[in-house]
Design a protein around this motif. Structure first.
Motif, PDB file in Angstrom:
ATOM      1  N   UNK A   1     -12.265 -40.895 -34.608  1.00  0.00           N
ATOM      2  CA  UNK A   1     -12.461 -39.950 -35.700  1.00  0.00           C
ATOM      3  C   UNK A   1     -13.885 -39.985 -36.240  1.00  0.00           C
ATOM      4  N   UNK A   2     -14.456 -41.178 -36.353  1.00  0.00           N
ATOM      5  CA  UNK A   2     -15.831 -41.272 -36.839  1.00  0.00           C
ATOM      6  C   UNK A   2     -16.777 -40.528 -35.894  1.00  0.00           C
ATOM      7  N   UNK A   3     -16.590 -40.766 -34.604  1.00  0.00           N
ATOM      8  CA  UNK A   3     -17.449 -40.142 -33.604  1.00  0.00           C
ATOM      9  C   UNK A   3     -17.269 -38.623 -33.597  1.00  0.00           C
ATOM     10  N   UNK A   4     -16.018 -38.177 -33.664  1.00  0.00           N
ATOM     11  CA  UNK A   4     -15.737 -36.736 -33.655  1.00  0.00           C
ATOM     12  C   UNK A   4     -16.357 -36.047 -34.869  1.00  0.00           C
ATOM     13  N   UNK A   5     -16.311 -36.714 -36.027  1.00  0.00           N
ATOM     14  CA  UNK A   5     -16.880 -36.130 -37.238  1.00  0.00           C
ATOM     15  C   UNK A   5     -18.400 -36.049 -37.145  1.00  0.00           C
ATOM     16  N   UNK A   6     -19.029 -37.085 -36.631  1.00  0.00           N
ATOM     17  CA  UNK A   6     -20.485 -37.077 -36.478  1.00  0.00           C
ATOM     18  C   UNK A   6     -20.926 -35.961 -35.532  1.00  0.00           C
ATOM     19  N   UNK A   7     -20.157 -35.763 -34.485  1.00  0.00           N
ATOM     20  CA  UNK A   7     -20.488 -34.702 -33.525  1.00  0.00           C
ATOM     21  C   UNK A   7     -20.344 -33.324 -34.149  1.00  0.00           C
ATOM     22  N   UNK A   8     -19.204 -33.080 -34.801  1.00  0.00           N
ATOM     23  CA  UNK A   8     -18.940 -31.736 -35.326  1.00  0.00           C
ATOM     24  C   UNK A   8     -19.792 -31.412 -36.544  1.00  0.00           C
ATOM     25  N   UNK A   9     -20.052 -32.421 -37.387  1.00  0.00           N
ATOM     26  CA  UNK A   9     -20.764 -32.162 -38.634  1.00  0.00           C
ATOM     27  C   UNK A   9     -22.268 -32.154 -38.466  1.00  0.00           C
ATOM     28  N   UNK A  10     -22.791 -32.964 -37.548  1.00  0.00           N
ATOM     29  CA  UNK A  10     -24.244 -33.110 -37.442  1.00  0.00           C
ATOM     30  C   UNK A  10     -24.778 -32.812 -36.037  1.00  0.00           C
ATOM     31  N   UNK A  11     -24.396 -33.615 -35.060  1.00  0.00           N
ATOM     32  CA  UNK A  11     -25.052 -33.543 -33.747  1.00  0.00           C
ATOM     33  C   UNK A  11     -24.899 -32.175 -33.096  1.00  0.00           C
ATOM     34  N   UNK A  12     -23.687 -31.617 -33.130  1.00  0.00           N
ATOM     35  CA  UNK A  12     -23.473 -30.310 -32.502  1.00  0.00           C
ATOM     36  C   UNK A  12     -23.837 -29.142 -33.417  1.00  0.00           C
ATOM     37  N   UNK A  13     -23.772 -29.353 -34.741  1.00  0.00           N
ATOM     38  CA  UNK A  13     -23.947 -28.218 -35.657  1.00  0.00           C
ATOM     39  C   UNK A  13     -25.385 -28.031 -36.137  1.00  0.00           C
ATOM     40  N   UNK A  14     -26.216 -29.077 -36.100  1.00  0.00           N
ATOM     41  CA  UNK A  14     -27.581 -28.943 -36.618  1.00  0.00           C
ATOM     42  C   UNK A  14     -28.477 -28.078 -35.720  1.00  0.00           C
TER      43      UNK A  14
ATOM     44  N   UNK B   1     -38.249 -31.786 -40.297  1.00  0.00           N
ATOM     45  CA  UNK B   1     -38.391 -31.687 -38.838  1.00  0.00           C
ATOM     46  C   UNK B   1     -37.271 -32.461 -38.136  1.00  0.00           C
ATOM     47  N   UNK B   2     -36.740 -31.865 -37.068  1.00  0.00           N
ATOM     48  CA  UNK B   2     -35.667 -32.490 -36.292  1.00  0.00           C
ATOM     49  C   UNK B   2     -36.114 -32.659 -34.845  1.00  0.00           C
ATOM     50  N   UNK B   3     -35.836 -33.822 -34.298  1.00  0.00           N
ATOM     51  CA  UNK B   3     -36.099 -34.077 -32.878  1.00  0.00           C
ATOM     52  C   UNK B   3     -34.930 -33.502 -32.090  1.00  0.00           C
ATOM     53  N   UNK B   4     -35.097 -32.250 -31.670  1.00  0.00           N
ATOM     54  CA  UNK B   4     -34.013 -31.538 -30.990  1.00  0.00           C
ATOM     55  C   UNK B   4     -33.589 -32.259 -29.708  1.00  0.00           C
ATOM     56  N   UNK B   5     -34.559 -32.774 -28.962  1.00  0.00           N
ATOM     57  CA  UNK B   5     -34.251 -33.451 -27.696  1.00  0.00           C
ATOM     58  C   UNK B   5     -33.437 -34.717 -27.940  1.00  0.00           C
ATOM     59  N   UNK B   6     -33.795 -35.461 -28.996  1.00  0.00           N
ATOM     60  CA  UNK B   6     -33.054 -36.689 -29.306  1.00  0.00           C
ATOM     61  C   UNK B   6     -31.618 -36.376 -29.695  1.00  0.00           C
ATOM     62  N   UNK B   7     -31.433 -35.312 -30.501  1.00  0.00           N
ATOM     63  CA  UNK B   7     -30.067 -34.916 -30.864  1.00  0.00           C
ATOM     64  C   UNK B   7     -29.264 -34.534 -29.633  1.00  0.00           C
ATOM     65  N   UNK B   8     -29.893 -33.830 -28.708  1.00  0.00           N
ATOM     66  CA  UNK B   8     -29.208 -33.432 -27.473  1.00  0.00           C
ATOM     67  C   UNK B   8     -28.793 -34.660 -26.677  1.00  0.00           C
ATOM     68  N   UNK B   9     -29.678 -35.657 -26.628  1.00  0.00           N
ATOM     69  CA  UNK B   9     -29.378 -36.884 -25.891  1.00  0.00           C
ATOM     70  C   UNK B   9     -28.248 -37.646 -26.582  1.00  0.00           C
ATOM     71  N   UNK B  10     -28.315 -37.703 -27.914  1.00  0.00           N
ATOM     72  CA  UNK B  10     -27.230 -38.340 -28.669  1.00  0.00           C
ATOM     73  C   UNK B  10     -25.913 -37.615 -28.420  1.00  0.00           C
ATOM     74  N   UNK B  11     -25.987 -36.278 -28.351  1.00  0.00           N
ATOM     75  CA  UNK B  11     -24.788 -35.481 -28.107  1.00  0.00           C
ATOM     76  C   UNK B  11     -24.133 -35.845 -26.785  1.00  0.00           C
ATOM     77  N   UNK B  12     -24.939 -35.971 -25.728  1.00  0.00           N
ATOM     78  CA  UNK B  12     -24.393 -36.354 -24.420  1.00  0.00           C
ATOM     79  C   UNK B  12     -23.730 -37.724 -24.487  1.00  0.00           C
ATOM     80  N   UNK B  13     -24.444 -38.663 -25.113  1.00  0.00           N
ATOM     81  CA  UNK B  13     -23.925 -40.034 -25.200  1.00  0.00           C
ATOM     82  C   UNK B  13     -22.641 -40.090 -26.013  1.00  0.00           C
ATOM     83  N   UNK B  14     -22.645 -39.409 -27.173  1.00  0.00           N
ATOM     84  CA  UNK B  14     -21.486 -39.473 -28.069  1.00  0.00           C
ATOM     85  C   UNK B  14     -20.284 -38.733 -27.485  1.00  0.00           C
ATOM     86  N   UNK B  15     -20.522 -37.591 -26.819  1.00  0.00           N
ATOM     87  CA  UNK B  15     -19.402 -36.874 -26.195  1.00  0.00           C
ATOM     88  C   UNK B  15     -18.793 -37.706 -25.058  1.00  0.00           C
ATOM     89  N   UNK B  16     -19.646 -38.398 -24.331  1.00  0.00           N
ATOM     90  CA  UNK B  16     -19.164 -39.265 -23.257  1.00  0.00           C
ATOM     91  C   UNK B  16     -18.318 -40.400 -23.840  1.00  0.00           C
TER      92      UNK B  16
END
Length: 818
Positions: free
Chosen positions: A516-529, A429-444
């Protein structure tokens, strides 16, 4: 006007040495299990596939240099004198490359005293005179061949970058690039020289001036005709300074001689004939596949079959993946699979073959040939040398028995299949809302870091572009690190290991690591899951029990094995992996299992005693090595002991230890010596592993799993050293893999025996950690039982009294469990 028409025959000429050189430097150090280098051969093979796909040639010819001096060397003994001697690995592959052309039935042209370029030039000239209706494409990585371009009848298909990025030059494209036509390229080189061939040209004249002179006066002969006539005014009018005019007058002979060296001969003593059969008719796909099988190019045969099918107008298979990938395609669905045509060399996956049988036979193949990870039906048939799946199955299972691997197969790998399938079906199970919130924070945060990097650079640029980043770091900021490496294509490398050398030179570098760490986390997990979630917000990764050479399981689509846990940014992602309502997540983690395995496999009494007493292994090792009581061990001492503890079992040498400890080579060597003096039995064991592997060709785990290392006897030093490092770790990491897989099987047996199928679900396996979803009301009692099972997988009587300690944690999300 072009002579070329749509119906003309197409002749492709291969500049073999140039392609091999480019492939060798552009690709990783591929090698067979025997340690024979294959990177350049893979690149050449891949280039041939690309030529088939892009050009669909009627004829293909290979041109070679011949070892020894050419007429150019006789005229100028320093010709190519500055060139570094080719690596032995490249020379060996240049010799072997002829086997590839023989398999493809591609004729070879060469002539003593002449270069491959001269073969190309001569063939071009003879074909233009004799073969009306034949167009020529020269495939090369060498821009010298552009002088042979003629409208669209003779074009150059050159490697722009690596072996996949190509560009086609016709006469217009040459003009667009240089500002003048192909025939003037030797004149251009006569003026500016060519450092790669040690052609001197006119010293003091560079690209810009040479281009201006050629555009203004054409050939070198015409240029000096104007000078000899005293027409200096024409040069001044063209913007040429008096100093350059004098340089030209003083170096006429050098310019004319350099042009001669740069000119490709078109009159070599060869008689070219088009092959009797066209390329496609003469191509024996089976012969090519057999050679590639020997070279261990797993994906290329399928790609060739697909390309030949498309050439015939029949699409066969889909997609492609580069060699060297360890995690391949998604496990086949348990449905009827389409036919593939065995004729023309395409490997078969007939509809009467059960994909589950393929999976089982694939596991057997992996056990007897550990380098063939995640085997597909193509691998099975290729290994067995047959198109008959049942016959291949018989051969592989026979080999399994012969190598005494049936027990591993029957007790570990086969029982694991239904468990991994159930894990895939359940998903997590994935907390979709939490990932979305992390995505906003990490992209910022990523945007903030980008602006900060721009500010330090003094300009805006694409931070993700290695070229633009290299320009900023090395040119604009002038950063220079010790022993900085270049990429295979000759560009300045900006990969992490190279940036590490610049970390303390400028504040922009640490920011790049953060970015680079942040970009990888976004592309590999936060944005792709999120796009991969089902209707219930569950993520279904694919587990591959045969996904690594060590015996460890892999996961793909997505890979959940590599979510970082050392940084807060990585840990935050794990909090999005949650338990279903009414359930808890439970993590079961083996404690320092690799060091415990190293202790009992080696029989080192000091190491065994540490674990039997339940002491902190890093503190105790530091106490021994630094010769201080345990209570006087400082955090830095413990850190150093931890580095060497894990480094030793991964075959770490003194240079790697020096880098990881952040100390001098001498101090690292002393540390290593003290460690092996203290734990001498462990040192003897590691040396014994290397010696036995060199003798037998394989390592064995505690349970009998083998990993083969034919490269350990390679004549190439770095291949041999790499094999020795991996061999040291293989029995340890392989035994760990066996234990964790056995734990999964025993836990599954416990679940079924106690009818807990609706209360406990296996979700993830990440190295030495297992994640289960357990009904909340039963979570504590079941967690205790699972922990007991994990610690009982290996009897302490068999491990010299060492217990494989396990720790359990229960929580609402994965992040809470660490």
């Amino acid at each position: 006007m072009s002579d070329s028409t749509k119906n003309n025959k197409k002749l492709v000429l291969l500049d073999s040495h140039a392609i091999l050189h480019r492939a060798y430097h552009a690709l990783p150090d591929f090698a067979t299990a025997k340690g024979e280098p294959t990177g350049a051969l893979y690149g050449l093979s891949a280039m041939l596939l690309k030529i088939i796909e892009d050009l669909k040639p009627d004829y293909v010819i290979a041109c070679y240099d011949v070892k020894g001096p050419t007429y150019r060397h006789e005229a100028y003994k320093d010709y190519k004198a500055g060139r570094k001697k080719a690596d032995d690995a490249l020379v060996a592959q240049m010799i072997s490359s002829r086997n590839i052309f023989a398999a493809f039935d591609i004729p070879i042209y060469q002539k003593e005293g002449f270069e491959a370029d001269d073969m190309l030039g001569t063939i071009v000239e003879q074909v233009k005179r004799r073969e009306i209706g034949t167009d020529i494409i020269i495939a090369s990585g060498d821009m010298d061949t552009l002088q042979l371009v003629d409208d669209k009848r003779v074009q150059v298909y050159t490697l722009k970058k690596g072996i996949n990025d190509t560009i086609m030059y016709d006469e217009k494209a040459v003009n667009d690039r240089f500002g003048f036509g192909p025939k003037l390229i030797p004149d251009y080189k006569g003026l500016r020289g060519d450092p790669s061939d040690n052609i001197i040209g006119v010293k003091g004249i560079g690209d810009v001036t040479a281009t201006t002179l050629i555009k203004s006066f054409g050939t070198i002969e015409n240029l000096f005709k104007e000078l000899d006539a005293g027409n200096d005014q024409a040069f001044l009018k063209a913007g040429i300074k008096p100093r350059i005019i004098q340089l030209l007058k003083d170096n006429k002979e050098e310019a004319e001689f350099s042009k001669m060296l740069a000119t490709i001969r078109r009159d070599s003593p060869i008689d070219f004939k088009l092959p009797e059969k066209n390329f496609k008719e003469g191509l024996d796909v089976k012969k090519v596949e057999a050679l590639w099988r020997d070279l261990e190019f797993r994906t290329l045969p399928q790609r060739l079959a697909q390309l030949m099918g498309r050439w015939d107008g029949k699409e066969q298979g889909a997609g492609r993946k580069e060699e060297g990938e360890r995690s391949q395609t998604k496990r086949p669905e348990k449905t009827k699979t389409s036919e593939k045509n065995i004729n023309n060399g395409t490997l078969s996956f007939p509809s009467n073959v059960n994909p589950e049988e393929v999976e089982k036979v694939g596991l057997a193949l992996w056990l007897i040939h550990s380098d063939t990870t995640n085997p597909k039906i193509e691998d099975i048939l290729q290994f067995a040398g047959t198109d008959d799946f049942e016959k291949a199955k018989e051969i592989i299972l026979g080999e399994l028995k012969k190598k005494d691997l049936i027990k591993i197969y029957d007790t570990i790998e086969l029982p694991l299949i239904p468990i991994t399938h159930a894990m895939e079906k359940r998903g997590i199970k994935i907390d979709r809302a939490l990932l979305a919130e992390l995505g906003k924070t990490y992209h910022k945060e990523l945007s903030r870091l980008e602006k900060e990097i721009w500010k330090l650079a003094g300009m805006e640029f694409n931070v993700n572009s290695p070229k633009q980043l290299g320009d900023v770091l090395f040119d604009k900021l002038g950063l220079k690190g010790k022993n900085m490496k270049k990429t295979g294509g000759g560009a300045r490398s900006t990969k992490e290991s190279e940036l590490e050398k610049l970390r303390d030179l400028h504040p922009i570098v640490p920011l790049l690591f953060e970015y680079r760490e942040l970009a990888k986390l976004l592309s590999t997990y936060i944005d792709s899951i999120p796009p991969q979630l089902d209707a219930d917000d569950r993520l279904h990764t694919d587990f591959v029990p045969s996904g690594t050479t060590t015996g460890r399981m892999a996961s793909i689509n997505p890979n959940l094995q590599n979510i970082p846990i050392k940084s807060d940014l990585g840990k935050a992602i794990r909090t999005a992996f949650i338990a279903e309502k009414g359930f808890k997540l439970a993590s079961f983690d083996y404690s320092q299992i690799e060091l415990r395995i190293a202790a009992f496999l080696s029989g080192d009494e000091k190491l065994i005693d540490i674990f039997k007493k339940g002491e902190d292994v890093h503190t105790s090792v530091a106490s021994f090595v630094f010769k201080v009581p345990k209570e006087q061990v400082t955090p830095e001492m413990r850190r150093r002991a931890k580095v060497i503890n894990f480094g030793i079992i991964y075959g770490m040498g003194v240079l790697a230890l020096k880098q990881n400890l952040g100390t001098s080579r001498e101090e690292a060597q002393n540390f290593l010596n003290d460690y092996f003096t203290t734990f001498s039995t462990l040192a003897d064991y590691l040396n014994k592993v290397k010696a036995e592997t060199a003798r037998r060709g394989y390592t064995e785990t505690f349970f009998g799993r083998r990993r083969y290392f034919e490269g350990i006897n390679s004549r190439i030093p770095y291949i041999k050293a790499q094999a020795e490092r991996m061999a040291i770790n293989a029995p340890i990491q392989g035994t760990e893999a066996d234990i964790i897989k056995l734990a999964m099987i025993r836990i599954d047996e416990y679940i079924h025996a106690n009818k807990l199928e609706d209360d406990v679900y296996a979700l993830l396996q990440v190295h030495d950690e297992l994640i289960y979803e357990i009904r909340e009301s039963k979570s504590k009692e079941i967690a205790v039982k699972i922990e007991e099972i994990m610690e009982s997988i290996v009897d302490p009587k068999d491990t010299k009294g060492i217990v494989m300690k396990s720790s359990a944690a229960v929580g609402n999300n994965w992040g809470e469990l660490k």
